[in-house]
Design a protein around this motif. Structure first.
Motif, PDB file in Angstrom:
ATOM      1  N   ALA A   1       0.840  -1.203   0.000  1.00 49.30           N
ATOM      2  CA  ALA A   1       0.000   0.000   0.000  1.00 49.30           C
ATOM      3  C   ALA A   1       0.871   1.248   0.000  1.00 49.30           C
ATOM      4  O   ALA A   1       1.951   1.268   0.576  1.00 49.30           O
ATOM      5  N   ASP A   2       0.386   2.262  -0.653  1.00 45.04           N
ATOM      6  CA  ASP A   2       1.038   3.560  -0.569  1.00 45.04           C
ATOM      7  C   ASP A   2       0.745   4.138   0.803  1.00 45.04           C
ATOM      8  O   ASP A   2      -0.231   3.770   1.461  1.00 45.04           O
ATOM      9  N   GLU A   3       1.580   5.086   1.249  1.00 48.98           N
ATOM     10  CA  GLU A   3       1.344   5.720   2.541  1.00 48.98           C
ATOM     11  C   GLU A   3      -0.035   6.348   2.566  1.00 48.98           C
ATOM     12  O   GLU A   3      -0.464   6.978   1.602  1.00 48.98           O
ATOM     13  N   GLY A   4      -0.740   6.174   3.665  1.00 48.05           N
ATOM     14  CA  GLY A   4      -2.060   6.759   3.822  1.00 48.05           C
ATOM     15  C   GLY A   4      -3.180   5.918   3.231  1.00 48.05           C
ATOM     16  O   GLY A   4      -4.340   6.204   3.420  1.00 48.05           O
ATOM     17  N   GLU A   5      -2.834   4.869   2.510  1.00 44.50           N
ATOM     18  CA  GLU A   5      -3.833   4.008   1.895  1.00 44.50           C
ATOM     19  C   GLU A   5      -4.107   2.825   2.825  1.00 44.50           C
ATOM     20  O   GLU A   5      -3.213   2.295   3.456  1.00 44.50           O
ATOM     21  N   GLY A   6      -5.366   2.412   2.914  1.00 45.88           N
ATOM     22  CA  GLY A   6      -5.722   1.284   3.759  1.00 45.88           C
ATOM     23  C   GLY A   6      -5.643  -0.033   3.019  1.00 45.88           C
ATOM     24  O   GLY A   6      -5.790  -0.090   1.797  1.00 45.88           O
ATOM     25  N   GLN A   7      -5.389  -1.088   3.755  1.00 47.82           N
ATOM     26  CA  GLN A   7      -5.370  -2.446   3.231  1.00 47.82           C
ATOM     27  C   GLN A   7      -6.087  -3.340   4.223  1.00 47.82           C
ATOM     28  O   GLN A   7      -6.075  -3.076   5.420  1.00 47.82           O
ATOM     29  N   THR A   8      -6.655  -4.429   3.750  1.00 50.34           N
ATOM     30  CA  THR A   8      -7.176  -5.427   4.666  1.00 50.34           C
ATOM     31  C   THR A   8      -6.224  -6.605   4.670  1.00 50.34           C
ATOM     32  O   THR A   8      -5.558  -6.893   3.673  1.00 50.34           O
ATOM     33  N   GLY A   9      -6.137  -7.242   5.812  1.00 51.58           N
ATOM     34  CA  GLY A   9      -5.264  -8.397   5.954  1.00 51.58           C
ATOM     35  C   GLY A   9      -5.800  -9.319   7.027  1.00 51.58           C
ATOM     36  O   GLY A   9      -6.791  -9.029   7.685  1.00 51.58           O
ATOM     37  N   ILE A  10      -5.121 -10.437   7.207  1.00 54.22           N
ATOM     38  CA  ILE A  10      -5.516 -11.450   8.170  1.00 54.22           C
ATOM     39  C   ILE A  10      -4.519 -11.444   9.333  1.00 54.22           C
ATOM     40  O   ILE A  10      -3.310 -11.475   9.124  1.00 54.22           O
ATOM     41  N   VAL A  11      -5.045 -11.416  10.565  1.00 59.43           N
ATOM     42  CA  VAL A  11      -4.205 -11.418  11.766  1.00 59.43           C
ATOM     43  C   VAL A  11      -3.530 -12.781  11.884  1.00 59.43           C
ATOM     44  O   VAL A  11      -4.189 -13.819  11.837  1.00 59.43           O
ATOM     45  N   THR A  12      -2.203 -12.764  12.025  1.00 57.14           N
ATOM     46  CA  THR A  12      -1.432 -14.002  12.161  1.00 57.14           C
ATOM     47  C   THR A  12      -0.882 -14.190  13.568  1.00 57.14           C
ATOM     48  O   THR A  12      -0.553 -15.303  13.954  1.00 57.14           O
ATOM     49  N   MET A  13      -0.748 -13.099  14.314  1.00 58.00           N
ATOM     50  CA  MET A  13      -0.305 -13.161  15.718  1.00 58.00           C
ATOM     51  C   MET A  13      -1.119 -12.140  16.483  1.00 58.00           C
ATOM     52  O   MET A  13      -1.401 -11.055  15.991  1.00 58.00           O
ATOM     53  N   SER A  14      -1.472 -12.503  17.715  1.00 58.49           N
ATOM     54  CA  SER A  14      -2.297 -11.621  18.521  1.00 58.49           C
ATOM     55  C   SER A  14      -1.830 -11.692  19.966  1.00 58.49           C
ATOM     56  O   SER A  14      -1.179 -12.642  20.363  1.00 58.49           O
ATOM     57  N   GLY A  15      -2.186 -10.687  20.734  1.00 57.75           N
ATOM     58  CA  GLY A  15      -1.810 -10.682  22.145  1.00 57.75           C
ATOM     59  C   GLY A  15      -0.641  -9.768  22.382  1.00 57.75           C
ATOM     60  O   GLY A  15      -0.729  -8.576  22.147  1.00 57.75           O
ATOM     61  N   GLY A  16       0.499 -10.328  22.792  1.00 58.28           N
ATOM     62  CA  GLY A  16       1.672  -9.519  23.090  1.00 58.28           C
ATOM     63  C   GLY A  16       2.180  -8.742  21.894  1.00 58.28           C
ATOM     64  O   GLY A  16       2.582  -7.598  21.998  1.00 58.28           O
ATOM     65  N   GLU A  17       2.177  -9.364  20.739  1.00 60.44           N
ATOM     66  CA  GLU A  17       2.595  -8.701  19.499  1.00 60.44           C
ATOM     67  C   GLU A  17       1.547  -9.001  18.437  1.00 60.44           C
ATOM     68  O   GLU A  17       1.124 -10.139  18.282  1.00 60.44           O
ATOM     69  N   THR A  18       1.149  -7.972  17.710  1.00 55.08           N
ATOM     70  CA  THR A  18       0.158  -8.160  16.652  1.00 55.08           C
ATOM     71  C   THR A  18       0.860  -8.206  15.307  1.00 55.08           C
ATOM     72  O   THR A  18       1.684  -7.354  15.011  1.00 55.08           O
ATOM     73  N   ALA A  19       0.537  -9.224  14.525  1.00 55.95           N
ATOM     74  CA  ALA A  19       1.085  -9.351  13.174  1.00 55.95           C
ATOM     75  C   ALA A  19      -0.080  -9.585  12.217  1.00 55.95           C
ATOM     76  O   ALA A  19      -1.058 -10.243  12.559  1.00 55.95           O
ATOM     77  N   VAL A  20       0.042  -9.010  11.011  1.00 59.27           N
ATOM     78  CA  VAL A  20      -1.011  -9.115  10.001  1.00 59.27           C
ATOM     79  C   VAL A  20      -0.357  -9.460   8.669  1.00 59.27           C
ATOM     80  O   VAL A  20       0.667  -8.890   8.294  1.00 59.27           O
ATOM     81  N   LEU A  21      -0.984 -10.396   7.937  1.00 60.00           N
ATOM     82  CA  LEU A  21      -0.522 -10.755   6.606  1.00 60.00           C
ATOM     83  C   LEU A  21      -1.140  -9.789   5.609  1.00 60.00           C
ATOM     84  O   LEU A  21      -2.348  -9.784   5.393  1.00 60.00           O
ATOM     85  N   LEU A  22      -0.300  -8.934   5.029  1.00 62.65           N
ATOM     86  CA  LEU A  22      -0.718  -7.978   3.990  1.00 62.65           C
ATOM     87  C   LEU A  22      -0.020  -8.404   2.700  1.00 62.65           C
ATOM     88  O   LEU A  22      -0.212  -9.519   2.265  1.00 62.65           O
ATOM     89  N   ASP A  23       0.823  -7.554   2.133  1.00 62.43           N
ATOM     90  CA  ASP A  23       1.639  -7.973   0.995  1.00 62.43           C
ATOM     91  C   ASP A  23       2.693  -8.970   1.473  1.00 62.43           C
ATOM     92  O   ASP A  23       3.187  -9.778   0.726  1.00 62.43           O
TER      93      ASP A  23
END
Length: 139
Positions: free
Chosen positions: A11-33
């Protein structure tokens, strides 16, 4: 050659993307590109939630900032836990329901109330004492 299974473009800066959460809790990670780790989760003031692994979320990135999670797609499911913190919480409406996992009401569920509890402007302890006095014939 273009292949239909390739990753999404970044995504370009300021643009939104949807993704799937891969880690949650202490550290949040999301699968985007690609998987992005260490994302901050934003929410309205006083409201705290943690996205679940597998949940579809909206991620935005400000100019020169790390991408952040700003919300989750409403799929009809309920979050595991939501926290609300405020000096005063006001619920306006005709009816307020606190439902446990078993459905309507608090059948077998626990509710902890800290501080002074009032029922229609009367302290709970005084209300109980007044009802007991009435039942015992003392007033």
């Amino acid at each position: 050659m273009w292949m239909s299974g390739q990753h999404k473009r970044p995504a370009d800066e300021g643009e939104g993307q949807t993704g799937i959460v891969t880690m949650s809790g202490g550290e949040t990670a999301v699968l985007l590109d690609r998987e992005r780790r260490g994302l901050q989760v934003y929410s309205p003031a006083g409201y705290c939630w943690t996205p679940k692994v597998g949940q579809r979320v909206l991620v935005i990135q400000g100019r020169g900032e790390i991408p952040c999670v700003v919300g989750a797609r409403q799929d009809g499911g309920m979050p595991d836990k939501v926290g609300v913190a405020a000096k005063q919480l006001t619920l306006d409406g005709e009816q307020v329901n606190i439902a446990g996992r078993r459905g309507a009401g608090l059948q077998g569920e626990r509710v902890d109330l800290d501080g002074e509890v009032y029922v229609n402007g009367e302290k709970l302890e005084e209300l109980i004492a007044r009802i007991l006095m009435k039942l015992l014939g003392g007033g």
